[in-house]
Design a protein around this motif. Structure first.
Motif, PDB file in Angstrom:
ATOM      1  N   ALA A  37       0.905  -1.078   0.024  1.00 30.90           N
ATOM      2  CA  ALA A  37       0.082  -0.045   0.152  1.00 30.90           C
ATOM      3  C   ALA A  37       0.841   1.289   0.049  1.00 30.90           C
ATOM      4  N   ALA A  38       0.324   2.149  -0.734  1.00 32.53           N
ATOM      5  CA  ALA A  38       1.074   3.419  -0.605  1.00 32.53           C
ATOM      6  C   ALA A  38       0.908   4.291   0.728  1.00 32.53           C
ATOM      7  N   ALA A  39       1.914   4.949   1.070  1.00 28.94           N
ATOM      8  CA  ALA A  39       1.724   5.386   2.503  1.00 28.94           C
ATOM      9  C   ALA A  39       0.733   6.660   2.458  1.00 28.94           C
ATOM     10  N   GLY A  71       2.194   9.469   6.734  1.00 29.60           N
ATOM     11  CA  GLY A  71       2.626   7.964   7.108  1.00 29.60           C
ATOM     12  C   GLY A  71       1.291   7.208   7.694  1.00 29.60           C
ATOM     13  N   PHE A  72       1.672   5.931   7.893  1.00 27.93           N
ATOM     14  CA  PHE A  72       0.727   4.760   8.486  1.00 27.93           C
ATOM     15  C   PHE A  72       0.532   5.162   9.874  1.00 27.93           C
ATOM     16  N   ASP A 100       7.639   5.168   5.998  1.00 21.23           N
ATOM     17  CA  ASP A 100       7.602   4.600   4.712  1.00 21.23           C
ATOM     18  C   ASP A 100       8.016   3.257   4.497  1.00 21.23           C
ATOM     19  N   PRO A 101       6.818   2.308   4.375  1.00 17.53           N
ATOM     20  CA  PRO A 101       7.334   0.945   4.039  1.00 17.53           C
ATOM     21  C   PRO A 101       8.248   0.556   3.099  1.00 17.53           C
ATOM     22  N   GLU A 131      -9.591  -1.335   7.257  1.00 11.70           N
ATOM     23  CA  GLU A 131      -8.973  -0.024   7.965  1.00 11.70           C
ATOM     24  C   GLU A 131      -8.085   0.654   7.415  1.00 11.70           C
ATOM     25  N   ALA A 132      -8.345   1.689   6.566  1.00  7.61           N
ATOM     26  CA  ALA A 132      -7.134   2.271   5.535  1.00  7.61           C
ATOM     27  C   ALA A 132      -6.303   2.913   6.582  1.00  7.61           C
ATOM     28  N   GLY A 133      -5.090   3.072   6.008  1.00 15.98           N
ATOM     29  CA  GLY A 133      -4.050   3.787   6.715  1.00 15.98           C
ATOM     30  C   GLY A 133      -3.326   3.043   7.959  1.00 15.98           C
ATOM     31  N   VAL A 134      -3.664   1.838   8.176  1.00 12.32           N
ATOM     32  CA  VAL A 134      -3.194   1.274   9.214  1.00 12.32           C
ATOM     33  C   VAL A 134      -2.421  -0.065   8.996  1.00 12.32           C
TER      34      VAL A 134
END
Length: 105
Positions: A2-4, A8-9, A45-46, A92-95
């Motif tokens: 997923a894009a950060a 960020g996440f 940034d994964p 759960e978006a962004g997690v």
């Protein structure tokens, strides 16, 4: 991967991951610092190169939402180098959920 999202996440650690992190905090301060740094990089940034984040093929489809499990480096080129296991929950978006923090087998 997923894009950060902007900023960020958000990281959520499972009870198991929290216990593992707390144990390392009590027993190995140097590794504890490395874990915290890797968690910050994962949050921000994964794709960060030193994390070497990639899908864990043997756990394909094993995330609670049926998605893939991922792994990221805490350490590299050391005996029993530590890894972070996580998944992106499509519910759960962004997690990012961190399920465990442990030595690579």
């Amino acid at each position: 991967m997923a894009a950060a999202p902007q900023g960020g996440f958000r990281l959520k650690l499972t009870p198991r991951a929290l216990e593992q992190r707390e144990l390392v905090e009590r027993t190995n301060k140097k590794r504890f610092k490395k874990i915290n740094k890797a968690l910050r990089l994962l949050r921000d940034d994964p794709h960060y190169p030193s994390l070497n984040a990639h899908k864990w093929d043997t756990l394909k489809g094993q995330a609670p939402d049926g998605g893939d499990m991922w792994t990221a480096y805490v350490e590299n080129n050391s005996p029993s180098a530590w890894r972070i296991f996580f998944f992106y929950d499509s519910r759960e978006a962004g997690v990012i959920y961190v399920t465990s923090i442990e030595p690579h087998a």
